[in-house]
Scaffold this active site. Structure first.
Site, PDB file in Angstrom:
ATOM      1  N   LYS A  59       0.705  -1.314  -0.114  1.00 35.38           N
ATOM      2  CA  LYS A  59      -0.107   0.033   0.129  1.00 35.38           C
ATOM      3  C   LYS A  59       0.874   1.170  -0.036  1.00 35.38           C
ATOM      4  O   LYS A  59       0.664   2.194  -0.857  1.00 35.38           O
ATOM      5  CB  LYS A  59      -0.933   0.065   1.373  1.00 35.38           C
ATOM      6  CG  LYS A  59      -1.801  -1.122   1.211  1.00 35.38           C
ATOM      7  CD  LYS A  59      -2.530  -1.336   2.555  1.00 35.38           C
ATOM      8  CE  LYS A  59      -2.228  -1.266   3.878  1.00 35.38           C
ATOM      9  NZ  LYS A  59      -1.485  -2.614   4.192  1.00 35.38           N
ATOM     10  N   ARG A  66     -10.555   0.369   7.866  1.00 40.21           N
ATOM     11  CA  ARG A  66     -10.167  -1.109   8.060  1.00 40.21           C
ATOM     12  C   ARG A  66     -11.106  -1.876   8.867  1.00 40.21           C
ATOM     13  O   ARG A  66     -10.807  -3.142   9.183  1.00 40.21           O
ATOM     14  CB  ARG A  66      -8.929  -0.928   9.159  1.00 40.21           C
ATOM     15  CG  ARG A  66      -7.704  -0.919   8.518  1.00 40.21           C
ATOM     16  CD  ARG A  66      -6.497  -0.961   9.589  1.00 40.21           C
ATOM     17  NE  ARG A  66      -5.212  -0.236   9.177  1.00 40.21           N
ATOM     18  CZ  ARG A  66      -4.172  -0.774   8.521  1.00 40.21           C
ATOM     19  NH1 ARG A  66      -4.084  -1.994   8.589  1.00 40.21           N
ATOM     20  NH2 ARG A  66      -3.404   0.239   8.243  1.00 40.21           N
TER      21      ARG A  66
HETATM   22  P1  AP5 Z   1       4.707  -1.662   1.969  1.00 35.79           P
HETATM   23  O1  AP5 Z   1       4.433  -0.705   0.996  1.00 35.79           O
HETATM   24  O2  AP5 Z   1       5.600  -1.001   3.213  1.00 35.79           O
HETATM   25  O3  AP5 Z   1       3.469  -2.532   2.539  1.00 35.79           O
HETATM   26  P2  AP5 Z   1       2.069  -1.766   3.273  1.00 35.79           P
HETATM   27  O4  AP5 Z   1       0.838  -2.422   2.653  1.00 35.79           O
HETATM   28  O5  AP5 Z   1       2.168  -0.337   3.360  1.00 35.79           O
HETATM   29  O6  AP5 Z   1       2.436  -2.653   4.654  1.00 35.79           O
HETATM   30  P3  AP5 Z   1       2.150  -2.143   6.086  1.00 35.79           P
HETATM   31  O7  AP5 Z   1       3.153  -3.025   6.961  1.00 35.79           O
HETATM   32  O8  AP5 Z   1       2.631  -0.605   6.147  1.00 35.79           O
HETATM   33  O9  AP5 Z   1       0.558  -2.105   6.265  1.00 35.79           O
HETATM   34  P4  AP5 Z   1      -0.127  -2.440   7.859  1.00 35.79           P
HETATM   35  O10 AP5 Z   1      -1.347  -2.242   7.293  1.00 35.79           O
HETATM   36  O11 AP5 Z   1       0.124  -3.625   8.590  1.00 35.79           O
HETATM   37  O12 AP5 Z   1       0.470  -1.220   8.707  1.00 35.79           O
HETATM   38  P5  AP5 Z   1      -0.094   0.184   8.708  1.00 35.79           P
HETATM   39  O13 AP5 Z   1       1.241   1.307   9.099  1.00 35.79           O
HETATM   40  O14 AP5 Z   1      -0.955   0.502   7.831  1.00 35.79           O
HETATM   41  O15 AP5 Z   1       5.676  -2.886   1.459  1.00 35.79           O
HETATM   42  C1  AP5 Z   1       5.928  -4.019   2.154  1.00 35.79           C
HETATM   43  C2  AP5 Z   1       7.587  -4.452   1.812  1.00 35.79           C
HETATM   44  O16 AP5 Z   1       7.297  -5.034   0.422  1.00 35.79           O
HETATM   45  C3  AP5 Z   1       8.373  -3.422   1.433  1.00 35.79           C
HETATM   46  O17 AP5 Z   1       9.764  -3.727   2.104  1.00 35.79           O
HETATM   47  C4  AP5 Z   1       8.556  -3.133  -0.024  1.00 35.79           C
HETATM   48  O18 AP5 Z   1       9.797  -2.914  -0.255  1.00 35.79           O
HETATM   49  C5  AP5 Z   1       7.921  -4.564  -0.587  1.00 35.79           C
HETATM   50  N1  AP5 Z   1       6.980  -4.392  -1.797  1.00 35.79           N
HETATM   51  C6  AP5 Z   1       6.026  -3.305  -1.622  1.00 35.79           C
HETATM   52  N2  AP5 Z   1       5.333  -3.748  -2.844  1.00 35.79           N
HETATM   53  C7  AP5 Z   1       5.711  -4.539  -3.395  1.00 35.79           C
HETATM   54  C8  AP5 Z   1       5.294  -5.346  -4.613  1.00 35.79           C
HETATM   55  N3  AP5 Z   1       4.356  -4.971  -5.402  1.00 35.79           N
HETATM   56  N4  AP5 Z   1       6.180  -6.325  -5.281  1.00 35.79           N
HETATM   57  C9  AP5 Z   1       7.316  -6.706  -4.546  1.00 35.79           C
HETATM   58  N5  AP5 Z   1       7.770  -6.176  -3.102  1.00 35.79           N
HETATM   59  C10 AP5 Z   1       6.945  -5.158  -2.720  1.00 35.79           C
HETATM   60  O19 AP5 Z   1      -0.716   0.167  10.154  1.00 35.79           O
HETATM   61  C11 AP5 Z   1       0.058  -0.073  11.447  1.00 35.79           C
HETATM   62  C12 AP5 Z   1      -1.197  -0.194  12.545  1.00 35.79           C
HETATM   63  O20 AP5 Z   1      -1.792   1.058  12.838  1.00 35.79           O
HETATM   64  C13 AP5 Z   1      -2.228  -1.295  12.309  1.00 35.79           C
HETATM   65  O21 AP5 Z   1      -1.593  -2.654  12.798  1.00 35.79           O
HETATM   66  C14 AP5 Z   1      -3.140  -0.849  13.493  1.00 35.79           C
HETATM   67  O22 AP5 Z   1      -2.755  -0.950  14.936  1.00 35.79           O
HETATM   68  C15 AP5 Z   1      -3.282   0.776  13.299  1.00 35.79           C
HETATM   69  N6  AP5 Z   1      -4.009   1.501  12.269  1.00 35.79           N
HETATM   70  C16 AP5 Z   1      -3.740   1.890  10.975  1.00 35.79           C
HETATM   71  N7  AP5 Z   1      -4.834   2.274  10.376  1.00 35.79           N
HETATM   72  C17 AP5 Z   1      -5.907   1.998  11.266  1.00 35.79           C
HETATM   73  C18 AP5 Z   1      -7.225   2.083  11.192  1.00 35.79           C
HETATM   74  N8  AP5 Z   1      -8.017   2.757  10.141  1.00 35.79           N
HETATM   75  N9  AP5 Z   1      -8.139   1.728  12.343  1.00 35.79           N
HETATM   76  C19 AP5 Z   1      -7.536   1.474  13.538  1.00 35.79           C
HETATM   77  N10 AP5 Z   1      -6.185   1.252  13.477  1.00 35.79           N
HETATM   78  C20 AP5 Z   1      -5.408   1.300  12.229  1.00 35.79           C
HETATM   79 MG    MG Z   2       2.193   0.995   5.053  1.00 30.24          MG
END
Ligand code: AP5
Ligand code: MG
Length: 217
Positions: A14, A89
């Site tokens: 994402k 989410r």
């Molecule tokens: P990356 O682009 O970083 O992946 P991502 O989908 O952004 O993963 P996140 O870990 O950030 O998602 P998440 O939903 O768990 O965490 P968030 O911060 O949103 O890519 C990952 C890796 O893969 C990278 O190393 C990249 O190099 C590689 N890659 C990327 N794309 C690729 C491709 N197409 N092909 C190959 N390799 C690739 O949320 C964190 C926490 O916040 C949650 O756990 C929750 O506690 C809280 N939170 C966030 N939003 C809410 C909400 N709306 N409500 C309640 N709690 C919330």
């Molecule tokens: Mg992310």
């Protein structure tokens, strides 16, 4: 001006795709995870309680997320078109977004196998300054200089929730709470699925979907 939502499990890409879209289309990336991590970094009391929750892999309370999102949507840059990353989410959040006066053109689901996600999360390192993501488990995603951001030169760090154990919990939370949101948007006729196992492929497919929803205007 287009508004899109990226829905996907942890590590699906994402944030990576959103950063490419910002560069290409000048859209605004709203990452709820980044907003929450900024609050944690500030050291506030709120940040401390957010941190505890996020380290369990569970979702933060809806009421708090709504407050953060309302504030963010009120900022003028959102008129350029937004990429929502991490909101909504759960279906309660999706229903609340419908009340927020922001028209959504497309909801894009990034599909990746669970084992691949785990490898990506365990190998991910991120830039604390510009947010750029890298991966030590993928030759094409490694930084040019070890532990250093290609874009801004800062020293890369590991997110605290990027362990195998917390990934398992985040993935379970995703399946229980977020996966059903896809059905919500499928019923509205604005859901698109793409394979997200290659960075360039993912980006090109997202661009095609955005184009297919009509002129940028
Ligand atoms: P990356 O682009 O970083 O992946 P991502 O989908 O952004 O993963 P996140 O870990 O950030 O998602 P998440 O939903 O768990 O965490 P968030 O911060 O949103 O890519 C990952 C890796 O893969 C990278 O190393 C990249 O190099 C590689 N890659 C990327 N794309 C690729 C491709 N197409 N092909 C190959 N390799 C690739 O949320 C964190 C926490 O916040 C949650 O756990 C929750 O506690 C809280 N939170 C966030 N939003 C809410 C909400 N709306 N409500 C309640 N709690 C919330
Ligand atoms: Mg992310």
């Amino acid at each position: 001006m287009k508004n899109i939502i990226l829905i996907a499990p942890p590590g699906a890409g994402k944030g990576t795709a959103a950063k490419q879209l910002v560069d290409e289309l000048n859209m605004v990336h709203i990452s709820v995870g980044d907003l929450l991590r900024a609050e944690v970094k500030s050291g506030s009391e709120l940040g401390k309680s957010l941190n505890e929750k996020m380290q369990t892999g569970k979702l933060v309370e809806d009421s708090l997320i709504f407050e953060i999102m309302r504030k963010r949507f009120a900022e003028p840059d959102t008129k350029n078109g937004i990429i929502l990353d991490g909101f909504p989410r759960n279906t309660v959040q999706a229903e609340e977004l419908d009340k927020m006066d922001t028209t959504i053109d497309a909801v894009i689901y990034l599909d990746v196998d669970r084992k691949v996600l785990e490898d990506r999360i365990v190998g991910r390192i991120v830039c604390p300054d510009c947010g750029m993501g890298y991966n030590t488990n993928s030759t094409e995603m490694m930084p040019k200089v070890e532990n250093t951001c290609d874009k801004c030169g800062a020293t890369l760090i590991k997110r605290k929730d990027d362990t195998k154990e917390i990934f398992d919990s985040r993935y379970d939370t995703y399946m229980e709470e977020t996966y059903p949101v896809l059905e919500y948007y499928k019923n509205k006729g604005i859901l698109y699925n793409i394979d997200s196992t290659n960075k360039d492929h993912t980006f090109n497919e997202i661009l095609k979907i955005i184009e297919s929803t009509g002129p940028m205007a």
